[in-house]
Scaffold this motif. Structure first.
Motif, PDB file in Angstrom:
ATOM      1  N   ASN A   1       1.177  -1.337  -0.191  1.00 35.02           N
ATOM      2  CA  ASN A   1      -0.208   0.128  -0.316  1.00 35.02           C
ATOM      3  C   ASN A   1       1.032   1.547  -0.319  1.00 35.02           C
ATOM      4  O   ASN A   1       1.878   1.096   0.629  1.00 35.02           O
ATOM      5  N   ALA A   2       0.275   2.084  -1.018  1.00 37.09           N
ATOM      6  CA  ALA A   2       0.684   3.395  -0.738  1.00 37.09           C
ATOM      7  C   ALA A   2       0.897   4.340   0.733  1.00 37.09           C
ATOM      8  O   ALA A   2       1.588   5.616   0.559  1.00 37.09           O
ATOM      9  N   GLY A   3       0.247   4.413   1.192  1.00 40.98           N
ATOM     10  CA  GLY A   3      -0.119   4.956   2.842  1.00 40.98           C
ATOM     11  C   GLY A   3      -1.696   4.879   3.218  1.00 40.98           C
ATOM     12  O   GLY A   3      -2.273   5.986   1.742  1.00 40.98           O
ATOM     13  N   PRO A   4      -1.676   4.719   4.109  1.00 42.98           N
ATOM     14  CA  PRO A   4      -0.855   4.481   5.237  1.00 42.98           C
ATOM     15  C   PRO A   4      -0.732   2.536   4.721  1.00 42.98           C
ATOM     16  O   PRO A   4      -0.949   2.051   3.957  1.00 42.98           O
ATOM     17  N   ALA A   5       0.953   2.660   5.240  1.00 34.46           N
ATOM     18  CA  ALA A   5       1.703   1.624   4.640  1.00 34.46           C
ATOM     19  C   ALA A   5       2.069   0.709   5.274  1.00 34.46           C
ATOM     20  O   ALA A   5       1.424   0.664   7.143  1.00 34.46           O
TER      21      ALA A   5
ATOM     22  N   LYS B   1       3.850   6.896   6.008  1.00 28.80           N
ATOM     23  CA  LYS B   1       4.591   6.001   4.723  1.00 28.80           C
ATOM     24  C   LYS B   1       5.520   5.793   5.856  1.00 28.80           C
ATOM     25  O   LYS B   1       5.751   4.415   5.761  1.00 28.80           O
ATOM     26  N   ASN B   2       6.569   5.968   6.344  1.00 30.28           N
ATOM     27  CA  ASN B   2       7.796   5.594   6.911  1.00 30.28           C
ATOM     28  C   ASN B   2       7.859   5.800   7.771  1.00 30.28           C
ATOM     29  O   ASN B   2       8.770   5.077   8.835  1.00 30.28           O
ATOM     30  N   LEU B   3       7.424   6.580   8.665  1.00 30.49           N
ATOM     31  CA  LEU B   3       7.660   6.618   9.816  1.00 30.49           C
ATOM     32  C   LEU B   3       6.161   5.687  11.195  1.00 30.49           C
ATOM     33  O   LEU B   3       6.731   6.223  12.687  1.00 30.49           O
ATOM     34  N   GLY B   4       5.007   6.230  11.307  1.00 32.51           N
ATOM     35  CA  GLY B   4       4.318   5.661  11.847  1.00 32.51           C
ATOM     36  C   GLY B   4       2.705   5.481  10.917  1.00 32.51           C
ATOM     37  O   GLY B   4       3.001   5.439   9.753  1.00 32.51           O
ATOM     38  N   PRO B   5       1.920   5.587  11.777  1.00 35.52           N
ATOM     39  CA  PRO B   5       0.741   5.828  11.444  1.00 35.52           C
ATOM     40  C   PRO B   5       0.049   6.890  10.654  1.00 35.52           C
ATOM     41  O   PRO B   5       0.662   7.394  10.808  1.00 35.52           O
ATOM     42  N   SER B   6      -1.121   7.155  10.239  1.00 33.22           N
ATOM     43  CA  SER B   6      -1.510   8.540   9.835  1.00 33.22           C
ATOM     44  C   SER B   6      -2.121   8.667  11.339  1.00 33.22           C
ATOM     45  O   SER B   6      -2.669   8.027  12.081  1.00 33.22           O
TER      46      SER B   6
ATOM     47  N   SER C   1      11.898   6.043  -7.995  1.00 30.94           N
ATOM     48  CA  SER C   1      12.411   6.196  -6.422  1.00 30.94           C
ATOM     49  C   SER C   1      12.256   4.951  -6.469  1.00 30.94           C
ATOM     50  O   SER C   1      11.976   3.519  -6.770  1.00 30.94           O
ATOM     51  N   ILE C   2      12.957   4.488  -4.905  1.00 30.52           N
ATOM     52  CA  ILE C   2      13.170   3.644  -4.129  1.00 30.52           C
ATOM     53  C   ILE C   2      12.139   3.372  -3.746  1.00 30.52           C
ATOM     54  O   ILE C   2      11.918   2.387  -2.390  1.00 30.52           O
ATOM     55  N   MET C   3      10.768   3.901  -2.984  1.00 28.36           N
ATOM     56  CA  MET C   3      10.146   3.688  -2.261  1.00 28.36           C
ATOM     57  C   MET C   3       8.344   3.331  -3.326  1.00 28.36           C
ATOM     58  O   MET C   3       7.890   2.850  -2.182  1.00 28.36           O
ATOM     59  N   ASN C   4       8.777   3.970  -3.795  1.00 36.79           N
ATOM     60  CA  ASN C   4       7.330   3.828  -5.112  1.00 36.79           C
ATOM     61  C   ASN C   4       8.130   3.724  -6.205  1.00 36.79           C
ATOM     62  O   ASN C   4       8.431   3.805  -7.439  1.00 36.79           O
ATOM     63  N   VAL C   5       7.795   1.870  -6.712  1.00 42.37           N
ATOM     64  CA  VAL C   5       7.881   1.440  -8.141  1.00 42.37           C
ATOM     65  C   VAL C   5       6.812   1.485  -8.887  1.00 42.37           C
ATOM     66  O   VAL C   5       5.786   0.843  -8.717  1.00 42.37           O
ATOM     67  N   THR C   6       7.004   2.264 -10.242  1.00 44.88           N
ATOM     68  CA  THR C   6       6.170   2.332 -10.938  1.00 44.88           C
ATOM     69  C   THR C   6       5.905   1.778 -12.567  1.00 44.88           C
ATOM     70  O   THR C   6       6.714   1.873 -13.138  1.00 44.88           O
ATOM     71  N   PHE C   7       5.290   0.701 -12.508  1.00 42.88           N
ATOM     72  CA  PHE C   7       5.198  -0.162 -14.070  1.00 42.88           C
ATOM     73  C   PHE C   7       4.046  -0.017 -14.663  1.00 42.88           C
ATOM     74  O   PHE C   7       2.688   0.070 -14.438  1.00 42.88           O
TER      75      PHE C   7
ATOM     76  N   ALA D   1       4.300  -0.639  -6.786  1.00 38.75           N
ATOM     77  CA  ALA D   1       4.368  -1.334  -5.729  1.00 38.75           C
ATOM     78  C   ALA D   1       5.436  -0.371  -4.829  1.00 38.75           C
ATOM     79  O   ALA D   1       6.846   0.196  -5.082  1.00 38.75           O
ATOM     80  N   SER D   2       4.674  -0.567  -3.357  1.00 38.58           N
ATOM     81  CA  SER D   2       5.085   0.909  -2.450  1.00 38.58           C
ATOM     82  C   SER D   2       6.057  -0.121  -1.782  1.00 38.58           C
ATOM     83  O   SER D   2       5.052  -1.072  -1.294  1.00 38.58           O
ATOM     84  N   ILE D   3       7.133  -0.164  -1.350  1.00 41.76           N
ATOM     85  CA  ILE D   3       8.124  -0.577  -0.914  1.00 41.76           C
ATOM     86  C   ILE D   3       8.543   0.045   0.928  1.00 41.76           C
ATOM     87  O   ILE D   3      10.347   0.209   0.391  1.00 41.76           O
ATOM     88  N   TYR D   4       7.862   0.542   1.546  1.00 43.11           N
ATOM     89  CA  TYR D   4       8.975   1.538   1.833  1.00 43.11           C
ATOM     90  C   TYR D   4       9.205   0.536   3.479  1.00 43.11           C
ATOM     91  O   TYR D   4       9.868  -0.498   3.191  1.00 43.11           O
ATOM     92  N   ASN D   5      10.157   1.649   4.557  1.00 44.57           N
ATOM     93  CA  ASN D   5      11.362   0.820   4.902  1.00 44.57           C
ATOM     94  C   ASN D   5      10.676  -0.439   5.900  1.00 44.57           C
ATOM     95  O   ASN D   5      11.300  -1.767   5.657  1.00 44.57           O
ATOM     96  N   ALA D   6       9.628  -0.634   5.977  1.00 46.40           N
ATOM     97  CA  ALA D   6       8.824  -1.862   6.692  1.00 46.40           C
ATOM     98  C   ALA D   6       8.518  -3.000   5.845  1.00 46.40           C
ATOM     99  O   ALA D   6       7.986  -3.433   6.650  1.00 46.40           O
ATOM    100  N   VAL D   7       8.415  -2.711   4.433  1.00 48.81           N
ATOM    101  CA  VAL D   7       8.041  -4.040   4.036  1.00 48.81           C
ATOM    102  C   VAL D   7       9.243  -5.006   3.755  1.00 48.81           C
ATOM    103  O   VAL D   7      10.863  -4.090   3.293  1.00 48.81           O
ATOM    104  N   PRO D   8       9.739  -6.137   4.040  1.00 46.80           N
ATOM    105  CA  PRO D   8       9.828  -6.658   4.090  1.00 46.80           C
ATOM    106  C   PRO D   8      11.198  -7.866   2.650  1.00 46.80           C
ATOM    107  O   PRO D   8       9.934  -7.534   1.875  1.00 46.80           O
ATOM    108  N   LEU D   9      11.709  -7.635   2.913  1.00 46.24           N
ATOM    109  CA  LEU D   9      12.564  -7.724   1.915  1.00 46.24           C
ATOM    110  C   LEU D   9      11.854  -9.508   1.284  1.00 46.24           C
ATOM    111  O   LEU D   9      11.767  -9.662   0.170  1.00 46.24           O
ATOM    112  N   SER D  10      11.661 -10.228   1.605  1.00 46.64           N
ATOM    113  CA  SER D  10      10.822 -11.463   1.368  1.00 46.64           C
ATOM    114  C   SER D  10       9.403 -11.276   0.664  1.00 46.64           C
ATOM    115  O   SER D  10       8.484 -12.426  -0.173  1.00 46.64           O
TER     116      SER D  10
END
Length: 362
Positions: free
Chosen positions: A9-13, A197-202, A296-302, A336-345
């Motif tokens: 999700n792009a946010g809340p994420a 997105k990267n720091l907490g909830p809305s 972006s290294i946060m939001n990959v658009t394709f 694909a939004s890949i913020y800090n908390a999205v795991p590599l897995s």
């Protein structure tokens, strides 16, 4: 937890699973107090400890100098679109903006309500699929500030580095990429970021502002919309969003445990490289939207070859536990939004799905 979704999700994420579990454990009885933190007075010592620890963690993780204030404000980045010109735009000055996409456009529209604005550079002619180069910037010498949007979530572009604006304060909306990498805070006069997105909830917005910019606005500004109000009262002038700040505190502790901003950047680049390699290596089946160098290294658009195929991709991905891969309604496509908390897995699982989908539909 095997039933956790692959959350893009792009946010809340996505939030770190460890943080969610810790909050769950503390939800009813916070540190033996017999109360949830949500029930406590914001004037009490227990909450104030959480509040000030969150500020100190931000200062530590981003190496924020002593001559900057850290504020916790409500209203999201959209309120900051107005607060910035309300507080910083002085008579005889112009508010300069870099136009890079949907969120920058909204910030510009809001600034026009309060005075003269100028577009210092724009990538609209390229459908906002790139970040303007430093050489393209034409910053008026009478600018009150230069505003940029560090990462455009909808288009999937991000500033790789930030311009030196000299005596003109640089203002940045970092809602979608704050703490994704180390920062030189001294480059900026003001940074703001919605936490979701990267720091907490809305519910809470972080503002990092150089003290010399906290002055008296040139126009009548409501008390709650003045930076000075929040700075003088340690962001406790009124009831702050206590639970959102508590959750941000937990996330910041999690980032520290990962090794800080530099370690998080390494993880983020690994995730982004995986996705962009899958897109670029698909022989044109998947097509990246943002231009190389602005990705972006946060939001990959394709995109795929047709909207019908994109709808099929979303439908099939959802059936396999992937959430949030549909592009923003204003541009379509996939994201694909890949913020800090999205795991590599989760990213590896997505790349595997993309490969399988191409084999069946290519």
């Amino acid at each position: 937890m095997s039933n956790r979704a692959y959350n893009f999700n792009a946010g809340p994420a996505a939030l770190p699973l460890e943080v969610l579990k810790q909050a769950q454990e503390q939800f009813v009885d916070f540190n033996g107090s017999g109360m949830s933190l949500m029930e406590m007075s914001h004037r009490g010592a227990i909450y104030e400890g959480v509040h000030h620890e969150a500020e100190q963690l931000l200062r530590e993780l981003l190496s924020i100098p002593d001559n900057y204030k850290v504020l916790f404000i409500q209203g999201g980045a959209s309120t900051q679109f107005a607060m910035v010109p309300m507080n910083l735009l002085q008579p005889g000055k112009v508010a300069s903006y870099v136009s890079t996409g949907s969120w920058a456009t909204k910030a510009i529209q809001e600034a026009k309500l309060f005075g003269e604005t100028a577009v210092a550079a724009s990538s609209e002619a390229d459908k906002f699929m790139r970040i303007p180069s430093f050489a393209e910037l034409n910053v008026a010498p009478d600018s009150a500030y230069l505003h940029l949007t560090s990462n455009e979530t909808i288009e999937g572009t991000q500033w790789a580095a930030y311009p030196d604006t000299g005596s003109v304060p640089l203002v940045a909306d970092m809602s979608s990429d704050i703490l994704c990498r180390p920062l030189n805070i001294s480059q900026f006069g003001l940074i703001y970021a919605g936490a979701q997105k990267n720091l907490g909830p809305s519910g809470v917005t972080i503002v990092i502002i150089r003290e010399d910019l906290i002055g008296t606005p040139s126009i009548p500004v409501p008390t709650m919309l003045r930076y000075s109000t929040h700075a003088k009262n340690d962001s406790l002038y009124n009831t702050p969003p206590t639970f959102a700040i508590y959750m941000t505190n937990l996330v910041l502790n999690w980032v520290k445990a990962q090794g800080g901003a530099a370690a998080v950047e390494k993880m983020n680049r690994e995730k982004a490289d995986l996705l962009y390699t899958a897109i670029d290596g698909s022989g044109g089946f998947y097509r990246g939207c943002a231009q190389e160098g602005s990705r972006s290294i946060m939001n990959v658009t394709f995109r795929l070859g047709s909207e019908e195929l994109e709808k099929q991709f979303v439908k099939e991905s959802e059936a396999q536990g992937f959430v949030g891969l549909k592009g923003h309604r204003s541009v379509g496509g996939l994201r694909a939004s890949i913020y800090n908390a999205v795991p590599l897995s989760s990213v590896k699982a997505l790349v595997d799905f993309m490969g399988d989908f191409q084999r069946r539909n290519g």
